[in-house]
Design a protein around this motif. Structure first.
Motif, PDB file in Angstrom:
ATOM      1  N   ARG A  36     203.612 -36.690-100.802  1.00 32.97           N
ATOM      2  CA  ARG A  36     203.054 -35.404-101.227  1.00 32.97           C
ATOM      3  C   ARG A  36     202.854 -35.400-102.741  1.00 32.97           C
ATOM      4  NH1 ARG A  36     207.892 -32.241 -99.749  1.00 32.97           N
ATOM      5  NH2 ARG A  36     208.716 -34.350 -99.906  1.00 32.97           N
ATOM      6  N   TYR A  84     195.585 -40.172-107.904  1.00 29.44           N
ATOM      7  CA  TYR A  84     196.524 -39.061-107.688  1.00 29.44           C
ATOM      8  C   TYR A  84     197.970 -39.471-107.924  1.00 29.44           C
ATOM      9  CZ  TYR A  84     192.402 -37.621-104.921  1.00 29.44           C
ATOM     10  OH  TYR A  84     191.129 -37.356-104.483  1.00 29.44           O
ATOM     11  N   THR A 143     200.425 -29.891-107.211  1.00 24.78           N
ATOM     12  CA  THR A 143     199.800 -29.502-108.477  1.00 24.78           C
ATOM     13  C   THR A 143     200.029 -28.007-108.685  1.00 24.78           C
ATOM     14  OG1 THR A 143     198.105 -31.213-108.271  1.00 24.78           O
ATOM     15  CG2 THR A 143     197.657 -29.416-109.807  1.00 24.78           C
ATOM     16  N   LEU A 164     198.773 -31.975-101.740  1.00 23.10           N
ATOM     17  CA  LEU A 164     198.140 -33.021-100.949  1.00 23.10           C
ATOM     18  C   LEU A 164     199.236 -33.717-100.159  1.00 23.10           C
ATOM     19  CD1 LEU A 164     195.855 -35.038-100.148  1.00 23.10           C
ATOM     20  CD2 LEU A 164     196.423 -36.309-102.235  1.00 23.10           C
ATOM     21  N   SER A 191     200.873 -31.867-112.262  1.00 23.53           N
ATOM     22  CA  SER A 191     200.966 -32.532-110.956  1.00 23.53           C
ATOM     23  C   SER A 191     202.235 -33.364-110.877  1.00 23.53           C
ATOM     24  CB  SER A 191     199.749 -33.424-110.709  1.00 23.53           C
ATOM     25  OG  SER A 191     198.573 -32.652-110.555  1.00 23.53           O
ATOM     26  N   LYS A 246     190.047 -35.879-100.400  1.00 26.05           N
ATOM     27  CA  LYS A 246     189.607 -35.096-101.561  1.00 26.05           C
ATOM     28  C   LYS A 246     190.758 -34.219-102.041  1.00 26.05           C
ATOM     29  CE  LYS A 246     184.888 -34.881 -99.702  1.00 26.05           C
ATOM     30  NZ  LYS A 246     184.316 -35.867-100.624  1.00 26.05           N
ATOM     31  N   TYR A 247     190.995 -34.232-103.354  1.00 22.83           N
ATOM     32  CA  TYR A 247     192.055 -33.408-103.949  1.00 22.83           C
ATOM     33  C   TYR A 247     191.579 -32.940-105.325  1.00 22.83           C
ATOM     34  CZ  TYR A 247     196.820 -31.913-105.146  1.00 22.83           C
ATOM     35  OH  TYR A 247     197.926 -31.182-105.507  1.00 22.83           O
ATOM     36  N   ASP A 254     192.025 -30.327-107.233  1.00 23.43           N
ATOM     37  CA  ASP A 254     192.915 -29.709-108.223  1.00 23.43           C
ATOM     38  C   ASP A 254     193.568 -30.761-109.116  1.00 23.43           C
ATOM     39  OD1 ASP A 254     192.240 -27.296-107.242  1.00 23.43           O
ATOM     40  OD2 ASP A 254     194.242 -26.698-106.593  1.00 23.43           O
ATOM     41  N   TYR A 255     193.864 -31.919-108.563  1.00 21.18           N
ATOM     42  CA  TYR A 255     194.424 -32.999-109.375  1.00 21.18           C
ATOM     43  C   TYR A 255     193.363 -33.508-110.339  1.00 21.18           C
ATOM     44  CZ  TYR A 255     196.988 -37.283-110.531  1.00 21.18           C
ATOM     45  OH  TYR A 255     197.647 -38.303-111.195  1.00 21.18           O
ATOM     46  N   SER A 303     198.661 -26.238-105.344  1.00 20.84           N
ATOM     47  CA  SER A 303     198.076 -26.962-104.222  1.00 20.84           C
ATOM     48  C   SER A 303     198.964 -28.151-103.881  1.00 20.84           C
ATOM     49  CB  SER A 303     196.650 -27.427-104.537  1.00 20.84           C
ATOM     50  OG  SER A 303     196.648 -28.252-105.674  1.00 20.84           O
ATOM     51  N   THR A 339     195.973 -25.082-100.520  1.00 19.27           N
ATOM     52  CA  THR A 339     195.805 -24.433-101.813  1.00 19.27           C
ATOM     53  C   THR A 339     196.176 -22.966-101.680  1.00 19.27           C
ATOM     54  OG1 THR A 339     194.022 -25.929-102.459  1.00 19.27           O
ATOM     55  CG2 THR A 339     194.187 -23.856-103.667  1.00 19.27           C
ATOM     56  N   THR A 349     195.078 -30.965 -97.491  1.00 20.16           N
ATOM     57  CA  THR A 349     195.455 -30.233 -98.700  1.00 20.16           C
ATOM     58  C   THR A 349     195.671 -28.764 -98.365  1.00 20.16           C
ATOM     59  OG1 THR A 349     193.183 -29.687 -99.347  1.00 20.16           O
ATOM     60  CG2 THR A 349     194.097 -31.772-100.165  1.00 20.16           C
TER      61      THR A 349
END
Length: 334
Positions: A260, A111, A263, A245, A138, A127-128, A130-131, A243, A228, A226
């Protein structure tokens, strides 16, 4: 590695942005009360060691680093980037014993961040997706110091009811402060808050009037979460989605560096405008979060008063208890 605060040493925490890893550099830092030294060799490969010489405890970062070896400032001991002690000037013909070596710690890039784990049983990264999907653009934002515990910081991130007051004019309006009930569930160990809605004066880049904005939150790491934003027609459709993180990397139980990654679905987004907006929102939180007492998050659910809008916060506290995360918390039974 176990301690009185649970398995916190087995969690991953950011220690640097991947973009900041410059060859032949040293970065002293503190993580989980440990004085550490991040070194980057001439090929930009990072290594992480205690920032303490095993001989007499001097701080290694006060010495020198030439891209391939560290030299202690106190007695000149030299260490390779595998941690081995290579040379002890007081005994030039002696081969340094294994007991003279520096322990090293696990590192992993993900990330856009460099993560460290100080334990022997590494848990999963947060867990992320969208990245990982590569949708949009991002941005890794600058780390911000915050004088509070990681769980307090994460709970604030999950809290919707403060939007109309702390972020009035940006993310809410005190005159339209109602929070409807939302979904709370734990699925395969991940805490999820769904169908979360809050009225905002500017719901998206193409919006011409205020309206409700929908969010979803997930927590899969005790010091990370996260957010979103669910796109809708009122805020410009799919390109208005984004989103975030957030990870609180603990210096100690009541001080963190907050990282942080944002994205944004619009690939043409103005990156500097995004950075500036997120900086403004985060700065609005700082004074309030740093004022909270106790600084460590109370896990006894009777320690503070609650309201229905706190369903996510209460679920997060229960999730921490079930996970065995004690670092940065207060847990006293009645």
């Amino acid at each position: 590695m176990m301690d009185a605060f649970g398995n916190i040493h087995d969690e991953w925490f950011p220690v640097a942005s991947s973009g900041d890893l410059q060859p032949q550099t040293c970065l002293p830092l503190t993580l989980l009360d440990n004085r550490l030294l991040l070194v980057v060799d001439t090929d930009a490969k990072p290594s992480l060691f205690p920032d303490t010489c095993p001989h007499r405890g001097a701080q290694l970062s006060l010495g020198s680093f030439d891209g391939s070896k560290l030299q202690c400032p106190y007695h000149g001991w030299e260490f390779g980037l595998d941690g081995r002690c290579l040379y002890q000037p007081a005994h030039p013909d002696r081969e340094p014993p294994e007991a003279s070596a520096l322990p090293s710690y696990l590192l992993h890039e993900e990330y856009g961040l460099l993560w460290a784990c100080l334990g022997d049983n590494p848990q999963n990264l947060p867990k992320y997706p969208d990245y990982e999907d590569g949708t949009g653009r991002s941005l890794v934002l600058e780390a911000v110091p915050l004088a509070s515990s990681g769980p307090r910081i994460v709970e604030n991130f999950l809290d919707l009811a403060h939007f109309p007051f702390v972020h009035a004019g940006y993310l809410g309006d005190p005159k339209i402060a109602g929070i409807d009930r939302y979904g709370v569930e734990v699925v395969e160990g991940v805490l999820r808050l769904t169908e979360v809605s809050v009225w905002q004066p500017n719901p998206g880049p193409l919006a011409t009037t205020g309206g409700p904005v929908s969010y979803e939150y997930t927590v899969s790491h005790p010091y990370a979460a996260t957010l979103t934003k669910t796109p809708s027609d009122i805020d410009g459709g799919d390109l208005g989605g984004f989103s975030i993180l957030l990870i609180a990397s603990p210096i100690n139980e009541i001080e963190c560096l907050v990282w942080r990654v944002v994205t944004v679905r619009d690939p043409e987004v103005d990156a500097e405008a995004q950075r500036a907006f997120n900086r403004t929102i985060f700065e609005q939180d700082i004074n309030v979060v740093e004022s909270q007492l106790p600084q460590r998050l109370p896990l006894n659910l009777r320690a503070e008063a609650h309201q229905p809008a706190d369903a996510g916060s209460l679920a997060y506290r229960k999730w921490l208890i079930e996970r065995g995360t004690m670092y940065g918390t207060v847990y006293e039974t009645d």
